[in-house]
Design a protein around this motif. Structure first.
Motif, PDB file in Angstrom:
ATOM      1  N   PRO A 196       5.394  -0.525 -13.174  1.00 35.61           N
ATOM      2  CA  PRO A 196       6.475  -1.376 -12.674  1.00 35.61           C
ATOM      3  C   PRO A 196       5.938  -2.635 -11.993  1.00 35.61           C
ATOM      4  O   PRO A 196       4.851  -2.640 -11.407  1.00 35.61           O
ATOM      5  CB  PRO A 196       7.196  -0.477 -11.649  1.00 35.61           C
ATOM      6  N   LYS A 197       6.721  -3.682 -12.060  1.00 36.36           N
ATOM      7  CA  LYS A 197       6.353  -4.947 -11.434  1.00 36.36           C
ATOM      8  C   LYS A 197       6.205  -4.758  -9.931  1.00 36.36           C
ATOM      9  O   LYS A 197       7.041  -4.150  -9.278  1.00 36.36           O
ATOM     10  CB  LYS A 197       7.425  -5.998 -11.722  1.00 36.36           C
ATOM     11  N   GLY A 198       5.121  -5.273  -9.394  1.00 40.04           N
ATOM     12  CA  GLY A 198       4.868  -5.161  -7.967  1.00 40.04           C
ATOM     13  C   GLY A 198       4.051  -3.944  -7.579  1.00 40.04           C
ATOM     14  O   GLY A 198       3.800  -3.718  -6.393  1.00 40.04           O
ATOM     15  N   PHE A 199       3.631  -3.158  -8.586  1.00 39.14           N
ATOM     16  CA  PHE A 199       2.903  -1.927  -8.321  1.00 39.14           C
ATOM     17  C   PHE A 199       1.629  -1.860  -9.156  1.00 39.14           C
ATOM     18  O   PHE A 199       1.499  -2.545 -10.167  1.00 39.14           O
ATOM     19  CB  PHE A 199       3.762  -0.700  -8.651  1.00 39.14           C
ATOM     20  N   THR A 200       0.717  -0.992  -8.729  1.00 32.57           N
ATOM     21  CA  THR A 200      -0.425  -0.608  -9.543  1.00 32.57           C
ATOM     22  C   THR A 200      -0.363   0.899  -9.766  1.00 32.57           C
ATOM     23  O   THR A 200       0.185   1.636  -8.942  1.00 32.57           O
ATOM     24  CB  THR A 200      -1.764  -0.967  -8.872  1.00 32.57           C
ATOM     25  N   TYR A 201      -0.898   1.331 -10.889  1.00 36.73           N
ATOM     26  CA  TYR A 201      -0.925   2.767 -11.194  1.00 36.73           C
ATOM     27  C   TYR A 201      -1.920   3.463 -10.280  1.00 36.73           C
ATOM     28  O   TYR A 201      -3.043   2.988 -10.075  1.00 36.73           O
ATOM     29  CB  TYR A 201      -1.311   2.971 -12.658  1.00 36.73           C
ATOM     30  N   HIS A 202      -1.524   4.609  -9.745  1.00 40.07           N
ATOM     31  CA  HIS A 202      -2.415   5.376  -8.880  1.00 40.07           C
ATOM     32  C   HIS A 202      -2.871   6.671  -9.537  1.00 40.07           C
ATOM     33  O   HIS A 202      -4.067   6.923  -9.684  1.00 40.07           O
ATOM     34  CB  HIS A 202      -1.731   5.687  -7.546  1.00 40.07           C
ATOM     35  N   SER A 203      -1.912   7.517  -9.967  1.00 42.45           N
ATOM     36  CA  SER A 203      -2.286   8.809 -10.529  1.00 42.45           C
ATOM     37  C   SER A 203      -1.076   9.459 -11.164  1.00 42.45           C
ATOM     38  O   SER A 203       0.064   9.011 -10.980  1.00 42.45           O
ATOM     39  CB  SER A 203      -2.840   9.739  -9.431  1.00 42.45           C
ATOM     40  N   ILE A 215       4.692  13.946 -12.547  1.00 37.87           N
ATOM     41  CA  ILE A 215       4.736  13.218 -11.273  1.00 37.87           C
ATOM     42  C   ILE A 215       3.801  12.018 -11.401  1.00 37.87           C
ATOM     43  O   ILE A 215       2.583  12.162 -11.562  1.00 37.87           O
ATOM     44  CB  ILE A 215       4.285  14.120 -10.115  1.00 37.87           C
ATOM     45  N   VAL A 216       4.373  10.831 -11.360  1.00 34.07           N
ATOM     46  CA  VAL A 216       3.589   9.599 -11.497  1.00 34.07           C
ATOM     47  C   VAL A 216       3.635   8.853 -10.169  1.00 34.07           C
ATOM     48  O   VAL A 216       4.706   8.652  -9.596  1.00 34.07           O
ATOM     49  CB  VAL A 216       4.127   8.697 -12.614  1.00 34.07           C
ATOM     50  N   VAL A 217       2.455   8.458  -9.688  1.00 32.62           N
ATOM     51  CA  VAL A 217       2.355   7.770  -8.402  1.00 32.62           C
ATOM     52  C   VAL A 217       1.889   6.334  -8.635  1.00 32.62           C
ATOM     53  O   VAL A 217       0.888   6.105  -9.325  1.00 32.62           O
ATOM     54  CB  VAL A 217       1.378   8.486  -7.461  1.00 32.62           C
ATOM     55  N   TYR A 218       2.639   5.386  -8.054  1.00 30.15           N
ATOM     56  CA  TYR A 218       2.275   3.976  -8.093  1.00 30.15           C
ATOM     57  C   TYR A 218       2.068   3.476  -6.659  1.00 30.15           C
ATOM     58  O   TYR A 218       2.668   4.010  -5.714  1.00 30.15           O
ATOM     59  CB  TYR A 218       3.365   3.140  -8.762  1.00 30.15           C
ATOM     60  N   THR A 219       1.231   2.467  -6.507  1.00 27.05           N
ATOM     61  CA  THR A 219       0.964   1.892  -5.200  1.00 27.05           C
ATOM     62  C   THR A 219       1.549   0.482  -5.132  1.00 27.05           C
ATOM     63  O   THR A 219       1.344  -0.324  -6.042  1.00 27.05           O
ATOM     64  CB  THR A 219      -0.544   1.825  -4.928  1.00 27.05           C
ATOM     65  N   ARG A 220       2.280   0.220  -4.057  1.00 24.15           N
ATOM     66  CA  ARG A 220       2.872  -1.111  -3.854  1.00 24.15           C
ATOM     67  C   ARG A 220       1.775  -2.129  -3.574  1.00 24.15           C
ATOM     68  O   ARG A 220       0.908  -1.919  -2.724  1.00 24.15           O
ATOM     69  CB  ARG A 220       3.844  -1.071  -2.660  1.00 24.15           C
ATOM     70  N   ILE A 221       1.789  -3.206  -4.332  1.00 24.63           N
ATOM     71  CA  ILE A 221       0.783  -4.257  -4.155  1.00 24.63           C
ATOM     72  C   ILE A 221       1.006  -4.971  -2.822  1.00 24.63           C
ATOM     73  O   ILE A 221       2.129  -5.244  -2.444  1.00 24.63           O
ATOM     74  CB  ILE A 221       0.854  -5.273  -5.318  1.00 24.63           C
ATOM     75  N   GLY A 236       0.796  -1.219   0.000  1.00 25.54           N
ATOM     76  CA  GLY A 236       0.000   0.000   0.000  1.00 25.54           C
ATOM     77  C   GLY A 236       0.826   1.265   0.000  1.00 25.54           C
ATOM     78  O   GLY A 236       0.269   2.364  -0.072  1.00 25.54           O
ATOM     79  N   GLY A 237       2.139   1.124   0.070  1.00 26.49           N
ATOM     80  CA  GLY A 237       3.017   2.287   0.050  1.00 26.49           C
ATOM     81  C   GLY A 237       3.043   2.953  -1.314  1.00 26.49           C
ATOM     82  O   GLY A 237       2.685   2.354  -2.332  1.00 26.49           O
ATOM     83  N   ALA A 238       3.455   4.210  -1.326  1.00 29.81           N
ATOM     84  CA  ALA A 238       3.410   5.012  -2.548  1.00 29.81           C
ATOM     85  C   ALA A 238       4.810   5.242  -3.103  1.00 29.81           C
ATOM     86  O   ALA A 238       5.730   5.609  -2.366  1.00 29.81           O
ATOM     87  CB  ALA A 238       2.746   6.361  -2.268  1.00 29.81           C
ATOM     88  N   LEU A 239       4.957   5.029  -4.401  1.00 24.65           N
ATOM     89  CA  LEU A 239       6.178   5.361  -5.133  1.00 24.65           C
ATOM     90  C   LEU A 239       5.886   6.555  -6.021  1.00 24.65           C
ATOM     91  O   LEU A 239       5.005   6.493  -6.874  1.00 24.65           O
ATOM     92  CB  LEU A 239       6.641   4.168  -5.980  1.00 24.65           C
ATOM     93  N   LEU A 240       6.609   7.660  -5.810  1.00 25.70           N
ATOM     94  CA  LEU A 240       6.429   8.873  -6.605  1.00 25.70           C
ATOM     95  C   LEU A 240       7.657   9.069  -7.488  1.00 25.70           C
ATOM     96  O   LEU A 240       8.760   9.309  -6.983  1.00 25.70           O
ATOM     97  CB  LEU A 240       6.246  10.106  -5.718  1.00 25.70           C
ATOM     98  N   LEU A 241       7.462   8.947  -8.780  1.00 26.51           N
ATOM     99  CA  LEU A 241       8.533   9.188  -9.735  1.00 26.51           C
ATOM    100  C   LEU A 241       8.305  10.539 -10.403  1.00 26.51           C
ATOM    101  O   LEU A 241       7.230  10.804 -10.941  1.00 26.51           O
ATOM    102  CB  LEU A 241       8.562   8.087 -10.803  1.00 26.51           C
ATOM    103  N   VAL A 242       9.300  11.401 -10.333  1.00 27.29           N
ATOM    104  CA  VAL A 242       9.231  12.699 -10.998  1.00 27.29           C
ATOM    105  C   VAL A 242      10.181  12.665 -12.181  1.00 27.29           C
ATOM    106  O   VAL A 242      11.394  12.464 -12.018  1.00 27.29           O
ATOM    107  CB  VAL A 242       9.586  13.844 -10.034  1.00 27.29           C
ATOM    108  N   GLU A 243       9.624  12.827 -13.376  1.00 28.20           N
ATOM    109  CA  GLU A 243      10.386  12.679 -14.611  1.00 28.20           C
ATOM    110  C   GLU A 243      10.282  13.941 -15.449  1.00 28.20           C
ATOM    111  O   GLU A 243       9.312  14.692 -15.341  1.00 28.20           O
ATOM    112  CB  GLU A 243       9.837  11.479 -15.407  1.00 28.20           C
ATOM    113  N   ALA A 244      11.280  14.160 -16.283  1.00 26.48           N
ATOM    114  CA  ALA A 244      11.244  15.292 -17.200  1.00 26.48           C
ATOM    115  C   ALA A 244      10.210  15.033 -18.291  1.00 26.48           C
ATOM    116  O   ALA A 244      10.198  13.969 -18.913  1.00 26.48           O
ATOM    117  CB  ALA A 244      12.616  15.512 -17.806  1.00 26.48           C
TER     118      ALA A 244
END
Length: 288
Positions: free
Chosen positions: A224-231, A282-288, A189-197
């Motif tokens: 990414p493997k192990g994640f779901t797209y959030h926003s 800014i792309v946010v993914y949620t850890r499965i 349920g943790g959040a991964l925030l990737l900020v890309e150009a």
């Protein structure tokens, strides 16, 4: 409410939990790592280094610090802080602090902005990690001006010195994401925030230093493997730079400094004013 340094560190040599004893972190097998007088700890063993002095140089760190402290990327920092704190409000349980790692923290600008934005939010437990000792040193020095807000660590994204499933959020700001490691250290349920150009990021500067611009890659990335797209969110605006020093600082803090030819860098050095587009995603993914 409040900000505390993240404590769930792991030994970079064997992955065992590190326990702090005075000014030293020690693992059960006896490996020890001293906390420097500036307040950071080096958890990057020699075998994980690709060069004698990896990461950003002292000069690059100083350029980034001047540029960011001028507020040029403040809208990005605000969007990132809002995203983290919205997750903190939802995920914080049992009054435990919401833990967040900035993986590739540079001189700590975005974590300091997050700490400032969190005044009326749930408690945060923060850690900044970078492979550049100069970046971490600069971050720790600035943090020490008030009470230390974060754990500052020299380390590698490829081998995060963090205990498994102990983080609520990971940030990776224009950096080098190692998704398998991010998945390991995040709780479910943790959040991964990737900020890309984005495609137009610093386009005007790139048009000066390069003969032609490469075609842009598709913005659609695989989940990414192990994640779901959030926003996702796009932050885009025009930024006016006045004076050759500000332009030089911007160039020095980007990979374009090394990718550009000597002729391209010379063209940039002649500029006294430049309006550039800042375009970040800014792309946010949620850890499965």
């Amino acid at each position: 409410m409040g900000i505390t340094p993240f404590q769930a560190l792991a030994c970079p040599l064997d992955g065992e939990a590190l326990i702090r004893s005075g000014n030293t972190w020690i693992c059960p097998d006896g490996h020890s790592f001293d906390i420097a007088k500036q307040g950071y700890v080096n958890l990057l063993p020699v075998q994980q280094k690709r060069s004698h002095d990896p990461g950003d140089s002292k000069a690059m760190v100083a350029a980034r610090q001047r540029f960011l402290d001028a507020g040029h990327y403040q809208p990005i920092a605000e969007s990132v802080s809002n995203a983290v704190l919205s997750h903190a409000k939802v995920q914080t349980v049992d009054n435990l602090p919401f833990s967040c790692l900035d993986a590739g923290c540079g001189e700590g600008y975005y974590l300091r902005q997050l700490a400032d934005a969190a005044a009326n939010s749930p408690s945060l437990s923060l850690m900044g990690l970078d492979i550049s000792k100069w970046a971490v040193l600069a971050a720790a020095k600035q943090d020490a001006k008030h009470s230390p807000l974060s754990s500052w660590v020299v380390g590698s994204n490829a081998h995060l010195p963090v205990q498994t499933e102990t983080l609520d959020s990971v940030l990776c700001m224009f950096g080098f994401p190692v998704v398998s490691e991010f998945a390991r250290v995040l709780k479910s349920g943790g959040a991964l925030l990737l900020v890309e150009a984005g495609p137009d990021h610093l386009r005007e500067l790139r048009e000066v230093i390069y003969p032609t611009l490469k075609p842009e890659r598709s913005a659609e990335a695989e989940v990414p493997k192990g994640f779901t797209y959030h926003s996702s969110e796009r932050v885009s605006y025009s930024l006016g730079l006045n004076g050759s020093k500000e332009i030089a600082d911007l160039l020095a803090m980007t990979p374009h400094l090394y990718r550009a030819s000597a002729e391209g860098r010379a063209r940039a050095a002649t500029l006294e004013m430049l309006v550039v587009t800042v375009d970040a995603r800014i792309v946010v993914y949620t850890r499965i």
